[in-house]
Design a protein around this motif. Structure first.
Motif, PDB file in Angstrom:
ATOM      1  N   GLU A   1     141.959  42.346 -11.957  1.00  0.00           N
ATOM      2  CA  GLU A   1     141.579  43.830 -12.475  1.00  0.00           C
ATOM      3  C   GLU A   1     140.915  44.661 -11.155  1.00  0.00           C
ATOM      4  O   GLU A   1     141.519  45.840 -11.156  1.00  0.00           O
ATOM      5  CB  GLU A   1     140.941  44.186 -13.774  1.00  0.00           C
ATOM      6  N   ASN A   2     140.202  44.134 -10.472  1.00  0.00           N
ATOM      7  CA  ASN A   2     139.445  44.776  -9.443  1.00  0.00           C
ATOM      8  C   ASN A   2     140.171  44.791  -8.187  1.00  0.00           C
ATOM      9  O   ASN A   2     139.585  45.234  -7.092  1.00  0.00           O
ATOM     10  CB  ASN A   2     138.014  44.463  -9.239  1.00  0.00           C
TER      11      ASN A   2
ATOM     12  N   LYS B   1     135.633  35.741 -11.915  1.00  0.00           N
ATOM     13  CA  LYS B   1     134.586  35.160 -12.474  1.00  0.00           C
ATOM     14  C   LYS B   1     133.588  34.657 -11.448  1.00  0.00           C
ATOM     15  O   LYS B   1     133.918  34.211 -10.419  1.00  0.00           O
ATOM     16  CB  LYS B   1     134.891  34.033 -13.485  1.00  0.00           C
ATOM     17  N   ILE B   2     132.129  34.430 -11.843  1.00  0.00           N
ATOM     18  CA  ILE B   2     131.117  33.963 -11.062  1.00  0.00           C
ATOM     19  C   ILE B   2     130.815  32.573 -11.580  1.00  0.00           C
ATOM     20  O   ILE B   2     130.763  32.328 -12.817  1.00  0.00           O
ATOM     21  CB  ILE B   2     129.876  35.027 -11.152  1.00  0.00           C
ATOM     22  N   LEU B   3     130.941  31.601 -10.679  1.00  0.00           N
ATOM     23  CA  LEU B   3     130.643  30.423 -11.086  1.00  0.00           C
ATOM     24  C   LEU B   3     129.136  30.067 -10.746  1.00  0.00           C
ATOM     25  O   LEU B   3     128.799  30.248  -9.657  1.00  0.00           O
ATOM     26  CB  LEU B   3     131.431  29.258 -10.165  1.00  0.00           C
ATOM     27  N   GLU B   4     128.372  29.713 -11.639  1.00  0.00           N
ATOM     28  CA  GLU B   4     127.036  29.449 -11.554  1.00  0.00           C
ATOM     29  C   GLU B   4     126.690  27.930 -11.926  1.00  0.00           C
ATOM     30  O   GLU B   4     126.557  27.670 -13.071  1.00  0.00           O
ATOM     31  CB  GLU B   4     126.032  30.560 -12.208  1.00  0.00           C
ATOM     32  N   ILE B   5     126.567  27.025 -10.804  1.00  0.00           N
ATOM     33  CA  ILE B   5     126.443  25.808 -11.105  1.00  0.00           C
ATOM     34  C   ILE B   5     125.309  24.795 -10.825  1.00  0.00           C
ATOM     35  O   ILE B   5     124.695  25.102  -9.589  1.00  0.00           O
ATOM     36  CB  ILE B   5     127.464  24.842 -10.338  1.00  0.00           C
ATOM     37  N   SER B   6     124.609  24.452 -11.681  1.00  0.00           N
ATOM     38  CA  SER B   6     123.057  23.728 -11.373  1.00  0.00           C
ATOM     39  C   SER B   6     123.238  22.422 -11.191  1.00  0.00           C
ATOM     40  O   SER B   6     124.228  21.695 -11.968  1.00  0.00           O
ATOM     41  CB  SER B   6     122.268  23.982 -12.683  1.00  0.00           C
ATOM     42  N   ALA B   7     122.313  21.727 -10.463  1.00  0.00           N
ATOM     43  CA  ALA B   7     122.295  20.115 -10.426  1.00  0.00           C
ATOM     44  C   ALA B   7     121.094  19.719 -10.543  1.00  0.00           C
ATOM     45  O   ALA B   7     120.057  20.222  -9.953  1.00  0.00           O
ATOM     46  CB  ALA B   7     122.868  19.931  -8.601  1.00  0.00           C
ATOM     47  N   ILE B   8     120.927  18.472 -11.106  1.00  0.00           N
ATOM     48  CA  ILE B   8     119.558  17.980 -11.377  1.00  0.00           C
ATOM     49  C   ILE B   8     119.291  16.615 -10.701  1.00  0.00           C
ATOM     50  O   ILE B   8     120.307  15.833 -10.614  1.00  0.00           O
ATOM     51  CB  ILE B   8     119.247  17.707 -13.024  1.00  0.00           C
TER      52      ILE B   8
END
Length: 288
Positions: free
Chosen positions: A9-10, A269-276
């Motif tokens: 859309e943007n 969309k924004i992907l916010e991915i965490s790793a442990i």
């Protein structure tokens, strides 16, 4: 392979030629193939490259074996790939400490080879972590998206957050290190602060203080080799376990890429991915 995209859309209207070259950074050779083979469609119709495309338009790109050369990547062990996120174009994996992101020779197995085995296809290195560093690593799943993700890194659109346990305490709770980094002429494996080096910016935030150590979060505006390690050691706060810039330790180097934030190149969309890392947390929990 055929790829289909709906422009978000943007999306700012632009000619197809600009979309392919300036927005998606498709190399000249592949743009030539798309044009000559009529492998670029807009809303399922052949177009000329000056046609404007708009939000909501469907873009179809078709690539065949001639368009991109094969990587010829040797497959590793699928069980060594801890996949955090995957879609049609990219994949994020949790790298353990002690494993290289990619091999230096065709026969050397590294994370890239293990990821390829896990998804049964070649993957392409977008960025790397030092062998002693653990955490989130981004790979491209095709050569079409590879230059797009690479450009996003260059323009600081993809953000990474690191956790580091360092020696000593800081006087400030937040600060920025803006010091250029260059090659050490006396040791090719090391980097040093150098006015003639590449610009390097690291933002540091204090998370927790221990007796003689501090847990910090580091975010990067640039991605220079050994950037966090060089910057922190230059302040006399080397990372615990960093034998190259600090002191040798029986434990791992306490640097972990805990999060990667990616504006998806084709979706709104924004992907916010965490790793442990359990080894990082185990050492941290024992720190007093």
């Amino acid at each position: 392979m055929e790829y289909n995209f709906i422009l978000p859309e943007n999306f700012i209207e632009q000619p197809v030629s600009d979309l392919l070259e300036k927005t998606w950074f498709i190399p000249r050779k592949q743009r030539h193939f798309l044009r000559m083979k009529k492998h670029c469609l807009v809303n399922n119709k052949l177009i000329n490259e000056n046609q404007l495309v708009h939000a909501g338009d469907k873009i179809t790109l078709i690539f065949d074996n001639e368009d991109f050369s094969n990587l010829s990547l040797k497959f590793g062990s699928a069980n060594l790939a801890d996949i955090l996120y995957e879609d049609e174009h990219l994949i994020v994996v949790n790298k353990p400490e002690g494993m290289k992101t990619h091999g230096n020779t065709a026969d050397e197995l590294a994370l890239q080879n293990h990821v390829a085995a896990a998804i049964n296809q070649e993957v392409f290195v977008v960025h790397r972590l030092d062998q002693a560093t653990s955490g989130a690593v981004l790979f491209a799943k095709n050569q079409f998206v590879l230059p797009i993700l690479g450009k996003m890194f260059e323009e600081n659109k993809i953000h990474r957050e690191y956790l580091a346990l360092v020696k000593g305490h800081f006087s400030e709770n937040q600060f920025t290190i803006d010091r250029a980094i260059g090659q050490n002429r006396h040791d090719k494996n090391k980097r040093i602060l150098s006015a003639k080096g590449q610009k390097a910016v690291t933002h540091v935030e204090i998370i927790k203080k221990f007796t003689d150590k501090t847990l910090v979060k580091c975010t990067l505006d640039t991605g220079r080799t050994h950037q966090i390690r060089v910057h922190l050691s230059s302040l006399n706060h080397p990372i615990i376990g960093d034998a190259l810039y600090g002191q040798k330790s029986q434990e791992r180097m306490m640097l972990h890429a805990g999060k990667i934030i990616i504006p998806h190149p084709f979706e709104n969309k924004i992907l916010e991915i965490s790793a442990i890392s359990t080894s990082f947390l185990d050492i941290l929990n024992k720190t007093k």
